[in-house]
Write an enzyme that holds these catalytic residues in place. Sequence first.
Site, PDB file in Angstrom:
ATOM      1  CB  SER A  72       2.284  -0.449  -0.512  1.00 53.56           C
ATOM      2  OG  SER A  72       1.132  -1.067  -0.963  1.00 53.56           O
ATOM      3  CG  ASP A  73      -1.836  -0.172   5.004  1.00 52.09           C
ATOM      4  OD1 ASP A  73      -0.821  -0.902   5.843  1.00 52.09           O
ATOM      5  OD2 ASP A  73      -3.150  -0.274   5.243  1.00 52.09           O
ATOM      6  CD  GLN A  74      -3.590  -6.707   0.526  1.00 51.76           C
ATOM      7  OE1 GLN A  74      -3.422  -7.507   1.365  1.00 51.76           O
ATOM      8  NE2 GLN A  74      -3.538  -6.622  -0.984  1.00 51.76           N
ATOM      9  CB  ALA A 109      -3.376   2.505  -0.331  1.00 55.15           C
TER      10      ALA A 109
END
Length: 197
Positions: A72-74, A109
């Site tokens: 996950s990434d933000q 994401a």
Amino acid sequence: MTAASRTLVLASTSPYRRELLAKLQVAFEVAAPEVDETPLPDETPDAAALRLSALKAKAVAERFPDALIIGSDQVATLNGQHIGKPGNHDNAVAQLRLMRGQQIVFHTALSLYNTATGNLQSAIVPTTVQIRPLTDLQIEHYLRKDQPYNCAGSARSEALGIAIMEKMEGTDPNALIGLPLIALTHMLMQENWDVLL
């Protein structure tokens, strides 16, 4: 397939993501992905977040030959411009002064990588947050109390940061914290992995 029949791996060192995944009450392992998080030239926030979430999941794949790996990434943006983690008090003050009275979009994401089959699912879950028109004194008091220096946008919605927000719009409140659990449970079901069974 039951929750115990395949290893679930969280490719993240974030304590926030670990806490969120624990809400699903399933066993999982944690692995640190060593990836360069620098955005590519002309890369949109959505594209950067999606690329990095997949990169993180695949970065630890060799260690887990039969697993479902979560990446996950933000990326937070103000008027299309990237807002990173402040890292310290002075940067956080500057960020919040810039953000007060403005709308921030958090592009979160999520990727789920099946190392046994090579199947990769990815999704972006945006959340729009309206920041209150904060005074300098409110900003100072908030930062001294919450110290959100490792959070994009200098705010933790799961803590006192909720008080600097006027409203938020999105499909999953967990996405704002860093891991969209609604999308994740759907992806897991696509891999015949039901958290309720």
